[in-house]
Design an enzyme around this catalytic site. Sequence first.
Site, PDB file in Angstrom:
ATOM      1  N   ARG A  64       0.837  -1.216   0.000  1.00  0.00           N
ATOM      2  CA  ARG A  64       0.000   0.000   0.000  1.00  0.00           C
ATOM      3  C   ARG A  64       0.862   1.254   0.000  1.00  0.00           C
ATOM      4  O   ARG A  64       0.437   2.316  -0.465  1.00  0.00           O
ATOM      5  CB  ARG A  64      -0.977  -0.018   1.193  1.00  0.00           C
ATOM      6  CG  ARG A  64      -1.862   1.226   1.286  1.00  0.00           C
ATOM      7  CD  ARG A  64      -3.148   0.992   2.076  1.00  0.00           C
ATOM      8  NE  ARG A  64      -2.941   0.293   3.315  1.00  0.00           N
ATOM      9  CZ  ARG A  64      -2.442   0.843   4.429  1.00  0.00           C
ATOM     10  NH1 ARG A  64      -2.124   2.116   4.451  1.00  0.00           N
ATOM     11  NH2 ARG A  64      -2.289   0.118   5.530  1.00  0.00           N
ATOM     12  N   TYR A 117     -15.957  14.799 -15.488  1.00  0.00           N
ATOM     13  CA  TYR A 117     -16.414  13.421 -15.369  1.00  0.00           C
ATOM     14  C   TYR A 117     -17.492  13.320 -14.282  1.00  0.00           C
ATOM     15  O   TYR A 117     -17.374  13.954 -13.225  1.00  0.00           O
ATOM     16  CB  TYR A 117     -15.204  12.541 -15.034  1.00  0.00           C
ATOM     17  CG  TYR A 117     -15.561  11.115 -14.776  1.00  0.00           C
ATOM     18  CD1 TYR A 117     -15.962  10.283 -15.820  1.00  0.00           C
ATOM     19  CD2 TYR A 117     -15.518  10.580 -13.498  1.00  0.00           C
ATOM     20  CE1 TYR A 117     -16.311   8.968 -15.587  1.00  0.00           C
ATOM     21  CE2 TYR A 117     -15.864   9.261 -13.257  1.00  0.00           C
ATOM     22  CZ  TYR A 117     -16.269   8.462 -14.307  1.00  0.00           C
ATOM     23  OH  TYR A 117     -16.614   7.160 -14.069  1.00  0.00           O
ATOM     24  N   ASP A 188      -7.620  16.937 -15.294  1.00  0.00           N
ATOM     25  CA  ASP A 188      -7.892  15.540 -15.653  1.00  0.00           C
ATOM     26  C   ASP A 188      -7.516  15.405 -17.133  1.00  0.00           C
ATOM     27  O   ASP A 188      -8.184  15.948 -18.009  1.00  0.00           O
ATOM     28  CB  ASP A 188      -9.380  15.237 -15.407  1.00  0.00           C
ATOM     29  CG  ASP A 188      -9.745  13.784 -15.691  1.00  0.00           C
ATOM     30  OD1 ASP A 188      -9.052  13.144 -16.513  1.00  0.00           O
ATOM     31  OD2 ASP A 188     -10.732  13.303 -15.105  1.00  0.00           O
ATOM     32  N   LYS A 213      -8.462   4.056 -19.039  1.00  0.00           N
ATOM     33  CA  LYS A 213      -8.800   4.417 -20.417  1.00  0.00           C
ATOM     34  C   LYS A 213      -7.577   4.288 -21.324  1.00  0.00           C
ATOM     35  O   LYS A 213      -7.082   3.201 -21.499  1.00  0.00           O
ATOM     36  CB  LYS A 213      -9.414   5.822 -20.434  1.00  0.00           C
ATOM     37  CG  LYS A 213     -10.410   6.100 -19.293  1.00  0.00           C
ATOM     38  CD  LYS A 213     -11.692   5.285 -19.372  1.00  0.00           C
ATOM     39  CE  LYS A 213     -12.564   5.328 -18.120  1.00  0.00           C
ATOM     40  NZ  LYS A 213     -12.894   6.627 -17.584  1.00  0.00           N
TER      41      LYS A 213
HETATM   42  C1  LIG Z   1     -13.404   7.170 -16.406  1.00  0.00           C
HETATM   43  C2  LIG Z   1     -13.005   8.538 -16.037  1.00  0.00           C
HETATM   44  C3  LIG Z   1     -12.692   8.889 -14.708  1.00  0.00           C
HETATM   45  C4  LIG Z   1     -12.831   7.907 -13.569  1.00  0.00           C
HETATM   46  O1  LIG Z   1     -11.850   6.925 -13.642  1.00  0.00           O
HETATM   47  P1  LIG Z   1     -12.008   5.462 -12.997  1.00  0.00           P
HETATM   48  O2  LIG Z   1     -10.765   4.780 -13.444  1.00  0.00           O
HETATM   49  O3  LIG Z   1     -13.257   4.873 -13.558  1.00  0.00           O
HETATM   50  O4  LIG Z   1     -12.087   5.652 -11.532  1.00  0.00           O
HETATM   51  C5  LIG Z   1     -12.265  10.162 -14.463  1.00  0.00           C
HETATM   52  N1  LIG Z   1     -12.150  11.082 -15.435  1.00  0.00           N
HETATM   53  C6  LIG Z   1     -12.459  10.791 -16.717  1.00  0.00           C
HETATM   54  C7  LIG Z   1     -12.327  11.851 -17.748  1.00  0.00           C
HETATM   55  C8  LIG Z   1     -12.893   9.518 -17.062  1.00  0.00           C
HETATM   56  O5  LIG Z   1     -13.212   9.248 -18.323  1.00  0.00           O
END
Ligand SMILES: *Cc1c(COP(=O)(O)O)cnc(C)c1O
Length: 395
Positions: A64, A117, A188, A213
């Site tokens: 962790r 998001y 992000d 992603k």
């Molecule tokens: C999917 C997504 C998230 C969240 O990510 P997880 O891996 O599902 O926790 C945050 N920001 C964007 C732009 C996303 O597409």
Amino acid sequence: MKKSKKTVKRAGDATLAIHAGQEKFGIGASVGVEIARTANFTFANTEEMKRWAQGKSSAYIYTRYGNPTLTIAEKKLAALEGAEAAVVTASGMAAISSALLSVLKAGDEVIATRQVYGGTYRLMRDVFPRMAIVVRHVESDLAGIERLITPRTKALYIETPTNPTLRLVDLKKAIAFAKEWDLISLIDNTFASPVLQKPIEMGFDIVLHSATKYLAGHSDVIAGAAAGSHARMEKVRDLIIYLGGSMDPEAAFLLIRGMKTLELRVLRQCATAMIVARYLAKHPKVARVHYPGLPSHPDHLLAKRQMRGFGAMLAFDLKDGLSAARHFCDRTRIFLLAASLGGAESLVVLPIYSSHYNMSLQELRGAGVEPGTVRVSVGLEDPENLLEDLRQALA
Ligand SMILES: *Cc1c(COP(=O)(O)O)cnc(C)c1O
């Protein structure tokens, strides 16, 4: 790898993604990644453990807190983003929540673009008020943002391109604003990936990813990451350690393996997305295509200025609205009907049944979403086959 200086040429993204964090030595070293499938690590003696307890040793103690496989993924992402350091996490939301909480405390305010998001939006809407953290929303064009500043404003949080209409936030404008008001800037960068934009190099403090992603890229792992200076990442890591959003070594392996082909995938996906966008834009049943690569997109010129490519996400509105959009999504054979994005598989989804469920028509309009809006994540299939699939599903 050294950070870019005039005299030191920075390695390219493809090279960094493959080699950063994996220095090989001598005979018999693994070329593939070894998974440190362990919860804990031994110490040679109590003296070494004492040094760890005093903060004088960076030895691994417990996964962790850190793990050699996670470290490889962290070095790769830091290299790709041009950051000093990175922290990998159990999910994008773990990275986002821990990073935000590493800079905000009760009484602080954050300015955030409204188009973020859904999970981030709900975290800010439903959880932050319980911690007395105030969120003030600004539209993606940052219009009137100066009016949101108060003596308690601490951070600026943005996401670009946005979901699902692919509007862009002007990165230079955002960073100039953050600097002027001494705000910690967070972005992000999931939709663009570091292949298409590197906000840290432009002056952002913290870059966040849903590594689920594009970074991992194969729709087989939930993962996240933050990148920034050593000092900021130490604070994010503290929250990952105490809130428990740490990554599993198996997930780190998948992330590392995925990142090796990141540039190849993203550039190919961008090229195919352009083909798909142009096809849709000419289709008689399509009212509108949202893709920054098309000159008709309101942020086309901005995209040209600040991104290396136009991305592989797009959306389109069907003239006949929701029933036509449902019919289309029910008939695609290659495009899978699924949430998420950034994998090898092309996907379609209806925002009103996913990211934008439970919103009034007015709220939808505010987000630029029609009931008949279809969002597309362009994958790695042959472009001709994707066009054939679109043709038959729209027929
Ligand atoms: C999917 C997504 C998230 C969240 O990510 P997880 O891996 O599902 O926790 C945050 N920001 C964007 C732009 C996303 O597409």
